[in-house]
Scaffold this motif. Structure first.
Motif, short mmCIF file in Angstrom:
data_model
loop_
_atom_site.label_atom_id
_atom_site.label_comp_id
_atom_site.label_asym_id
_atom_site.label_seq_id
_atom_site.Cartn_x
_atom_site.Cartn_y
_atom_site.Cartn_z
N VAL A 9 29.17 -29.09 12.31
CA VAL A 9 29.11 -28.75 10.90
C VAL A 9 30.09 -27.61 10.66
O VAL A 9 29.99 -26.57 11.27
N SER A 10 31.02 -27.85 9.76
CA SER A 10 32.05 -26.84 9.55
C SER A 10 31.53 -25.76 8.60
O SER A 10 32.09 -25.51 7.56
N HIS A 11 30.44 -25.18 8.96
CA HIS A 11 29.86 -24.15 8.12
C HIS A 11 29.06 -23.21 9.01
O HIS A 11 28.17 -23.63 9.73
N GLU A 12 29.39 -21.92 8.95
CA GLU A 12 28.80 -21.00 9.91
C GLU A 12 27.29 -20.85 9.78
O GLU A 12 26.60 -20.59 10.73
N GLN A 14 25.07 -22.78 9.63
CA GLN A 14 24.28 -23.92 10.08
C GLN A 14 23.72 -23.75 11.48
O GLN A 14 23.01 -24.62 11.97
N GLY A 27 23.59 -25.85 2.54
CA GLY A 27 24.02 -24.47 2.74
C GLY A 27 22.90 -23.63 3.30
O GLY A 27 22.32 -23.95 4.32
N GLN A 58 28.10 -20.36 -2.55
CA GLN A 58 28.23 -21.04 -1.28
C GLN A 58 28.42 -22.54 -1.50
O GLN A 58 27.56 -23.21 -2.05
N PRO A 61 28.23 -27.45 2.86
CA PRO A 61 29.09 -27.66 4.02
C PRO A 61 29.55 -29.11 4.12
O PRO A 61 28.93 -29.99 3.56
N THR A 62 30.62 -29.28 4.85
CA THR A 62 31.07 -30.63 5.16
C THR A 62 30.46 -31.02 6.49
O THR A 62 30.52 -30.26 7.45
#
Ligand code: C2O
Ligand code: CU
Length: 509
Positions: A9-12, A14, A27, A58, A61-62
């Motif tokens: 997941v390109s979102h911190e 996560q 998010g 926010q 996420p992708t």
């Protein structure tokens, strides 16, 4: 669920979520997760739907989804199949209603693919139908899906190319309702499937056998050590009264819940007395399931994501593509949840455990609730909030469902779908009535993309759904409002019937 290996997941924000093999797209709106780690092989995941607030700035996420070859351990039998991100089912995707789903898809398969977001009322270009809403993703290619998920509920995703669904290419998609009162303590997502890959013939072989009239599932792979001599015999042995006769075309060697065969069932652990929301998803290709829990009744609350007037039932029936949410309260015990392949020989199993003491039910534990006639769409009424406002139809289309079992041709209005099939015409803003008129000798779970219809029944507003089981000789009218322009497929969700032509479309601008 064996979720999450390889999930990226390109979102911190996560980390807490992916660590638990559980993917949320919302998010910071992280769902609470508990695992049944104390129980050894049990890999169940519980979640409540208490949602934290997501910071306004926010972006969702992708998530990255890769369709690829996957090694699966089916209760000791190792097989290679196709799946998403190394798991079957693919990762659980979860958003809040109104949020965006952003999925960066990579095709690691040797053939083209797409993803269809089954049941979601999304923008047409994101619907995942090759050559209709997008160019299919070539091998090694990528495609970015991004769409809003407007309606809460239980959904799933799968390819819309050939028979890819009958490998392990599917995953659950849950859209949470931030306003929902809840009324349950834990939630269990159960994806049901009929399985052949690596155990019986591959799906394309099955289809060519069906076309040649030589379908013959192997006896060696069958869990029961039973095979059938040929398709003629199969056609007469797979029967179900609730499905109106012939139950299916393929006698699968295995049935799975969350990628696990009945000799290695998933165990879901709650505290005694807790109310558990089951989210049942039938991702099978040719099998309806009758689902029950030993010694318990289910309270059905949603069909295909939309609320129904709650109904108690001993067992429920799900055709391919259908979803049912039901609530059950378990005591201080471990009870079997059984999804019996309707009209076929076999079942998929899981275990619901209240507390940590007591033996697991045996593989052969008899669930008497399965003997009762299951609840079907005809028993359900839409809840007031999910009821389509009363209006008389502006336009009617009759869809005559027919087929020729011998040549394995399945038709809508006498046609096999091809690129020349003209869409049924509809004008934006109309209330449209589709009449599914089954003149064939087999049942069909009919699915409409991009909309949710109201089943028209003589006894008040029928359930809001996107897939409805139509039995032989049955005629089921459904209404929808043409408020989502585009070209939308209407087809049988039996993957083999669909591939053999049982598909058409509606179109409006
Ligand atoms: Cu889940 Cu067009 O299908
Ligand atoms: Cu069909």
């Amino acid at each position: 669920m064996t979720l999450g290996r390889g999930v990226d997941v390109s979102h911190e924000n996560q980390d807490a979520v992916t660590r638990r093999c559980f993917l949320t797209l919302a998010g910071g709106a992280v769902t609470t997760i508990a695992t049944a780690s104390a129980l050894g092989p049990a890999r169940a995941i519980a979640s409540t739907t208490r949602l934290a607030r997501r910071a306004a700035d926010q972006a969702p996420p992708t998530i990255r989804l890769t369709a690829e070859e996957v090694a699966l351990d089916l209760g000791g039998r190792k097989v290679t199949t196709w799946g998403y991100n190394g798991t079957v089912p693919g990762p659980l995707l979860r958003v809040r209603a109104g949020d965006s789903v952003r999925a960066a898809v990579t095709n690691g398969l040797p053939e083209r693919t797409t993803i269809h977001w089954h049941g979601i009322r999304l923008a047409n270009g994101m619907d995942g139908v090759p050559d209709v809403t997008q160019a299919a993703i070539p091998p090694s290619g990528t495609f970015d899906y991004e769409f809003e998920a407007p309606d809460p509920g239980t959904y799933f995703f799968h390819p819309h190319v050939g028979l890819q669904l009958d490998h392990g290419l599917y995953g659950p998609l849950i859209v949470d309702d931030p306003a929902e009162a809840g009324g349950y303590d834990a939630e269990w997502v159960l994806v049901l499937d009929d399985w052949t890959d690596g155990v019986g013939p591959v799906p394309d072989t099955i289809l060519s056998q069906l076309r040649r009239g030589t379908a013959n599932m192997p006896s060696s792979g069958s869990e029961h050590g039973m095979g059938h001599g040929g398709d003629k015999e199969m056609a007469t042995t797979m029967n179900s009264a609730v499905l109106g006769g012939h139950a299916g075309d393929v006698d699968y060697p295995l049935y799975l819940i969350n990628g696990r065969p009945p000799n290695d069932p998933e165990t879901f652990v709650v505290k005694p007395g807790q109310r558990v929301r089951l989210r049942l998803i039938n991702a099978a290709s040719d099998t309806a399931f009758r689902v029950a829990i030993g010694g318990h009744r289910l309270t059905v609350t949603h069909a295909d994501g939309f609320a129904v007037e709650p109904r108690d039932a001993a067992s429920v029936l799900l055709g391919m593509g259908e979803r049912i949410d039901a609530v059950v309260t378990v005591g201080d015990e471990a009870v079997p949840l059984v999804a019996r392949a309707e009209g076929k020989d076999g079942d998929a199993r899981a275990v619901l455990r209240g507390g940590t003491i007591g033996d697991a039910p045996s593989r052969r534990a008899v669930v008497r609730e399965l003997r009762r006639v299951p609840l079907t769409v005809h028993d359900l009424r839409a809840a007031p909030a999910a009821t389509l406002p009363a209006r008389s139809p502006d336009r009617r289309h009759r869809l005559i469902l027919d087929g020729d079992h011998r040549r394995y041709r399945w038709t809508i209005n006498g046609r096999i779908f091809d690129p020349e099939t003209s869409p049924l015409s509809v004008a934006a803003g109309e209330r449209v009535r589709l009449i599914f008129d089954n003149r064939s000798t087999m049942w069909h779970p009919m699915h409409l993309h991009g909309h949710t219809f109201g089943v028209v029944s003589g006894k008040g507003a029928g359930a809001r759904k996107d897939t409805v089981v139509v039995r032989p000789g049955e005629r089921i009218p459904v209404d929808f409002d043409a408020k989502n322009p585009g070209t939308w497929m209407v087809h049988c969700h039996n993957a083999y019937h669909q591939e053999a032509g049982m598909m058409t479309s509606i179109a409006y601008r």
